[in-house]
Design an enzyme around this catalytic site. Sequence first.
Site, mmCIF file in Angstrom:
data_model
loop_
_atom_site.group_PDB
_atom_site.id
_atom_site.type_symbol
_atom_site.label_atom_id
_atom_site.label_comp_id
_atom_site.label_asym_id
_atom_site.label_seq_id
_atom_site.Cartn_x
_atom_site.Cartn_y
_atom_site.Cartn_z
ATOM 1 N N ASP A 41 50.242 38.033 52.015
ATOM 2 C CA ASP A 41 49.149 37.332 51.215
ATOM 3 C C ASP A 41 49.586 36.091 50.865
ATOM 4 O OD1 ASP A 41 46.998 37.514 49.415
ATOM 5 O OD2 ASP A 41 47.475 39.551 49.012
ATOM 6 N N ASP A 49 43.971 34.673 50.295
ATOM 7 C CA ASP A 49 43.213 34.613 49.042
ATOM 8 C C ASP A 49 42.333 33.562 48.796
ATOM 9 O OD1 ASP A 49 43.562 36.256 46.682
ATOM 10 O OD2 ASP A 49 43.694 34.113 45.605
ATOM 11 N N HIS A 102 43.201 46.158 45.900
ATOM 12 C CA HIS A 102 43.759 46.149 44.371
ATOM 13 C C HIS A 102 42.870 45.392 43.562
ATOM 14 C CE1 HIS A 102 44.230 42.276 46.221
ATOM 15 N NE2 HIS A 102 44.426 41.561 45.165
ATOM 16 N N ASP A 103 41.651 45.052 43.870
ATOM 17 C CA ASP A 103 40.679 44.406 42.816
ATOM 18 C C ASP A 103 39.659 45.420 42.600
ATOM 19 O OD1 ASP A 103 42.191 42.196 42.557
ATOM 20 O OD2 ASP A 103 41.026 41.095 44.214
ATOM 21 N N GLU A 161 39.789 36.025 52.295
ATOM 22 C CA GLU A 161 38.877 36.471 51.421
ATOM 23 C C GLU A 161 37.988 35.803 50.920
ATOM 24 O OE1 GLU A 161 39.124 38.472 46.855
ATOM 25 O OE2 GLU A 161 40.259 36.681 47.545
#
Length: 553
Positions: free
Chosen positions: A99, A200, A327-328, A254
């Site tokens: 990431d 990200d 995870h969000d 993302e």
Amino acid sequence: MKNTKWFKDAVIYQIYPRSFKDSNDDGMGDIKGIISKLDYLKNLGINCVWLSPVYESPNRDNGYDISDYYSIQKMFGTMDDFKLMLSEMHKRGIRLIMDLVMNHTSDQHPWFKSALNDVNSPYRDYYIFRKGKGKKEPNNWTGFFGGKAWEYTPNTDSYYLHLFTKEQPDLNWDNPKVREEFIKVIRFWCDLGVDGFRCDVINIISKDQRFLNQKGWALLKGGKYFINGPHLHEYLNQINKEALSHYDSMTVGETVFSNMDDMKKLTGEDRDELSMVFNFDHTSTDCFFGVKWLMRKFSLTRWKKALGKYQVGLQDIGWNSLFYENHDQRRSVGRFNTDGKEYREISAKMLATSVYFLKGTPFIYEGQELGMTNSDITDMKDYQDVETFNIYKTARELHLPKSYLKKAIPNGARDNARTPMQWDDSEYAGFSNHQPWLKVNANKSFINVKESISNPSSIYHYYQKLIKVRQEEKLVKDGIYEDLLPKSKKIYAYLRKGKDESLLVLANYSKDTIRLNLKEVNKPHKVLLNNYSEFSSDKLLPYQGIVLKIHNK
Ligand code: ISL
């Protein structure tokens, strides 16, 4: 090296390292813990891991605030542990994508420390410092976690931009040196053998340099000037050309509030930017304006429209990612019309069936394969996520009623998906022998890996089968998408059309038995996957999900 597009055959499993497996009983997941579970992942059938950040970080935002891009955070292990993990993964035919947070650093990064109080620092222009307007911020932009996006720094009488917490200052991508830094970072990890990156919030790196106020009503003020900003495509192209394209790597970006035009550019096969992106149109079908705090009833027609739009739009142009947890996001059990109780398992299987036979690369978030549920935290003090605290504070300042927060926080808290992985039914769910950093869900007593493996009809075994079928069927990769019942409020029925044969995917997003009247079902067919033991061509049972291979004639 020419990119071999292996990502089109990848099934990717996301590990949130602090919650996956603790090897040294400090209550925090770590790299050695991951190594100890690689056979579990191999048996599930995945062939790639996306690892949320493990770099050095003060953990204001659980590692999404990086203070050193070249080292492993001590609580997760050492660089040697990392190298061992990578080679153990590769030995098992599992690739690894890291990431990479390139939009911002931690405020503890040496670049920012040097830049903060010294206008002559060579790193000052790595960030976005601006003079205020009188006693006010340079403009009216707001951040993703609520509140203003500028922080005042008295020593130089200026403000710096931070679109997340104030401990996550945004980088200035218009500075070529910043781009050079990331070219170096990418090369460093690829030289170590890493197979790619999840990038990200990549579509906010380029800011409109006029820094104008955004007029009119907007929850995220300024978005107009930094989402898919003026040089986004040019910068990604440079990173690709000068770093990524030298390796057989993949990237998934993302993208927040993305649109079709930019999605086509970002993922276009002839453009050399990213391999694919995550967009959140479908996961925003149960809220207003893409903001999870503005809750709205889920609608299957909106869901199908959101997913279908990119299936059609990117056909022959780019590539999709397929996901509904990370995870969000809060857990999918009990979300998207699925059931959290009686039909928890059956509806989780249905959801996987209906999404993972679309065209794209599937991503599975840790615990999703068990049907793990939202956290059972009831006390504010048990939450750990900075976003939850910031939003709570903002909501109190706005005098929003407590009754709203009582619903909104348990619904929107990102800790919902971050509770320790449930390996067995012991006190700390086999995650650790020490009290974990975040509360273990009490339902570990019956939702856990041990139980799932021993139960042949578990979600876990269904995922195993699903992955196998997916990997064996060429049509999953190539078939043309067609939504057969776009208006149905309960059924998602679509084709993946080939020349002689097609896949027919049927999913009942409701507790009702639904009559079916589809001519495609009556063509000669073979059942490839079914979450019930029976199937009749004139009806779908509650939450039934099924994949048929049909002859076109
Ligand atoms: O979770 C969100 C809001 O509730 C999203 O808006 C999220 O902030 C957005 O998708 C960006 O997420 C990524 O960048 C953040 C980090 O906190 C998230 O964990 C990460 O996935 C800042 O780096």
